[in-house]
Design a protein around this motif. Sequence first.
Motif, mmCIF file in Angstrom:
data_model
loop_
_atom_site.group_PDB
_atom_site.id
_atom_site.type_symbol
_atom_site.label_atom_id
_atom_site.label_comp_id
_atom_site.label_asym_id
_atom_site.label_seq_id
_atom_site.Cartn_x
_atom_site.Cartn_y
_atom_site.Cartn_z
ATOM 1 N N ALA A 1 -2.132 2.105 -15.560
ATOM 2 C CA ALA A 1 -1.581 1.326 -16.553
ATOM 3 C C ALA A 1 -0.330 0.432 -15.355
ATOM 4 O O ALA A 1 -0.040 -0.882 -15.819
ATOM 5 C CB ALA A 1 -0.473 2.551 -17.095
ATOM 6 N N ALA A 2 -0.040 0.849 -14.250
ATOM 7 C CA ALA A 2 0.975 0.230 -13.272
ATOM 8 C C ALA A 2 0.094 -1.024 -12.856
ATOM 9 O O ALA A 2 0.613 -2.102 -12.980
ATOM 10 C CB ALA A 2 0.904 1.110 -12.066
ATOM 11 N N ILE A 3 -1.404 -1.078 -12.747
ATOM 12 C CA ILE A 3 -1.977 -2.203 -12.235
ATOM 13 C C ILE A 3 -2.123 -2.800 -13.308
ATOM 14 O O ILE A 3 -2.021 -4.226 -13.075
ATOM 15 C CB ILE A 3 -3.491 -1.667 -11.809
ATOM 16 C CG1 ILE A 3 -3.539 -0.650 -10.472
ATOM 17 C CG2 ILE A 3 -4.316 -2.801 -11.703
ATOM 18 C CD1 ILE A 3 -4.814 -0.129 -10.202
ATOM 19 N N ALA B 1 0.887 -1.307 -0.059
ATOM 20 C CA ALA B 1 0.003 -0.039 -0.055
ATOM 21 C C ALA B 1 0.952 1.213 -0.088
ATOM 22 O O ALA B 1 2.040 1.094 0.033
ATOM 23 C CB ALA B 1 -1.050 0.061 1.043
ATOM 24 N N GLY B 2 0.411 2.324 -0.284
ATOM 25 C CA GLY B 2 1.078 3.504 -0.038
ATOM 26 C C GLY B 2 1.106 4.374 -1.336
ATOM 27 O O GLY B 2 0.382 4.126 -2.178
ATOM 28 N N VAL B 3 2.203 5.282 -1.213
ATOM 29 C CA VAL B 3 2.354 6.234 -2.284
ATOM 30 C C VAL B 3 3.836 6.506 -2.891
ATOM 31 O O VAL B 3 4.684 6.154 -1.893
ATOM 32 C CB VAL B 3 1.779 7.704 -2.166
ATOM 33 C CG1 VAL B 3 0.188 7.602 -1.559
ATOM 34 C CG2 VAL B 3 2.591 8.301 -0.821
ATOM 35 N N THR B 4 3.916 6.864 -4.109
ATOM 36 C CA THR B 4 2.999 6.602 -5.027
ATOM 37 C C THR B 4 3.128 5.361 -5.884
ATOM 38 O O THR B 4 4.047 4.784 -5.914
ATOM 39 C CB THR B 4 3.190 7.907 -6.276
ATOM 40 O OG1 THR B 4 4.624 7.810 -6.998
ATOM 41 C CG2 THR B 4 3.305 9.367 -5.583
ATOM 42 N N THR B 5 1.927 5.115 -6.433
ATOM 43 C CA THR B 5 1.864 3.638 -7.080
ATOM 44 C C THR B 5 3.039 3.672 -8.240
ATOM 45 O O THR B 5 3.531 2.654 -8.599
ATOM 46 C CB THR B 5 0.375 3.469 -7.824
ATOM 47 O OG1 THR B 5 -0.737 3.909 -6.874
ATOM 48 C CG2 THR B 5 0.168 2.075 -8.234
ATOM 49 N N GLU B 6 2.895 4.923 -9.044
ATOM 50 C CA GLU B 6 3.750 4.808 -10.259
ATOM 51 C C GLU B 6 5.308 4.902 -9.865
ATOM 52 O O GLU B 6 5.892 4.590 -10.848
ATOM 53 C CB GLU B 6 3.205 6.102 -11.242
ATOM 54 C CG GLU B 6 3.426 7.343 -10.620
ATOM 55 C CD GLU B 6 2.164 7.719 -9.802
ATOM 56 O OE1 GLU B 6 1.384 7.172 -9.349
ATOM 57 O OE2 GLU B 6 1.886 9.103 -10.061
ATOM 58 N N VAL B 7 5.590 5.374 -8.856
ATOM 59 C CA VAL B 7 7.041 5.602 -8.649
ATOM 60 C C VAL B 7 7.497 4.533 -7.413
ATOM 61 O O VAL B 7 7.831 3.371 -7.603
ATOM 62 C CB VAL B 7 7.617 6.748 -8.098
ATOM 63 C CG1 VAL B 7 9.045 7.177 -8.140
ATOM 64 C CG2 VAL B 7 7.211 7.769 -9.360
ATOM 65 N N CYS B 8 7.370 5.067 -6.335
ATOM 66 C CA CYS B 8 7.830 4.234 -4.980
ATOM 67 C C CYS B 8 7.377 2.792 -4.936
ATOM 68 O O CYS B 8 8.025 1.665 -4.352
ATOM 69 C CB CYS B 8 8.088 4.837 -3.559
ATOM 70 S SG CYS B 8 9.287 6.251 -3.919
ATOM 71 N N VAL B 9 6.163 2.633 -5.002
ATOM 72 C CA VAL B 9 5.066 1.390 -4.712
ATOM 73 C C VAL B 9 5.531 0.537 -5.880
ATOM 74 O O VAL B 9 6.127 -0.748 -5.452
ATOM 75 C CB VAL B 9 3.614 1.715 -4.707
ATOM 76 C CG1 VAL B 9 2.919 0.282 -4.439
ATOM 77 C CG2 VAL B 9 3.219 2.473 -3.629
ATOM 78 N N GLN B 10 5.761 1.055 -7.070
ATOM 79 C CA GLN B 10 5.848 0.247 -8.125
ATOM 80 C C GLN B 10 7.262 -0.437 -8.208
ATOM 81 O O GLN B 10 7.889 -1.581 -8.589
ATOM 82 C CB GLN B 10 5.421 0.651 -9.679
ATOM 83 C CG GLN B 10 5.817 -0.416 -10.717
ATOM 84 C CD GLN B 10 5.221 0.332 -12.183
ATOM 85 O OE1 GLN B 10 4.842 -0.708 -12.670
ATOM 86 N NE2 GLN B 10 5.236 1.388 -12.181
ATOM 87 N N THR B 11 8.172 0.476 -7.880
ATOM 88 C CA THR B 11 9.539 0.119 -7.813
ATOM 89 C C THR B 11 9.876 -0.802 -6.781
ATOM 90 O O THR B 11 10.498 -1.981 -6.899
ATOM 91 C CB THR B 11 10.708 1.382 -7.563
ATOM 92 O OG1 THR B 11 10.499 2.235 -8.504
ATOM 93 C CG2 THR B 11 11.979 0.939 -7.727
ATOM 94 N N SER B 12 9.096 -0.644 -5.452
ATOM 95 C CA SER B 12 9.460 -1.618 -4.295
ATOM 96 C C SER B 12 9.175 -2.913 -4.651
ATOM 97 O O SER B 12 9.638 -4.072 -4.533
ATOM 98 C CB SER B 12 8.763 -0.938 -3.173
ATOM 99 O OG SER B 12 9.433 0.143 -2.814
#
Length: 229
Positions: A203-205, A160-171
């Motif tokens: 798009a990330a989803i 969970a968390g922010v932002t989906t497109e940067v830190c969430v997706q990278t992690s």
Amino acid sequence: EGAVVEVAASPYPYPLPVEHTALVMIDFQRDFMEAGGFGETLGNNVALLRASLEPGARLLAAARKAGMLVVHTLEAHKPDLSDLPRSKQLRGNLPPELRIGAEGAMGRILVAGEPGNGIVPEVAPIEGEWQVHKPGKGAFWATGLHEKLQARGITHLLFAGVTTEVCVQTSMREANDRGYECLLVTDATGKPSAAYFPEFKEAAIKMIEAQGGIVGWTADTAAVEAALT
Ligand code: C5J
């Protein structure tokens, strides 16, 4: 060993072994969610992220009730900025007074311990939960998180968390490559209409779920709650 519950997820059901799963709350910090922080200096409308808070708080409550490990990450640099690559400091072509480490409306921007760097009260950590300071976008770079999760027997991660497109997706991508079974909790990262870039979030989803779940699974908070109760 231990209970395994099933979350109604995409692209197919996600088995969740409660004792071996951690909830990872990414960067729910004032620097990204409130005016005067790092996110806003980059030109973003930070109010768009606030839709993630209500589901994020519910998810946190469900994880705590189930006795799951909770990990909070913070994008945070040391006060001497020794962990800030020059490339990151200069990126964005901002004037010196708006760069990471400069004095902002909530203290020094993206620096550990400053008011703006703290986690917002709605999803604040409690005693016993891990707090991981990370100098990068991903939670696994230069943090020791993988080793700590391994030592604890964690194999599954909810994000969970922010932002989906940067830190969430990278992690999530870093975790996927390290062998974790990952699930993105879609509304707890902001609804599709509530990201810095709503179209990036959609798009990330899609990217995560595509190709049989090539990066992992997605589900909403209600589905996780239903599985855990
Ligand atoms: C960004 C983050 N967007 N936490 N950080 O720079 O996503």
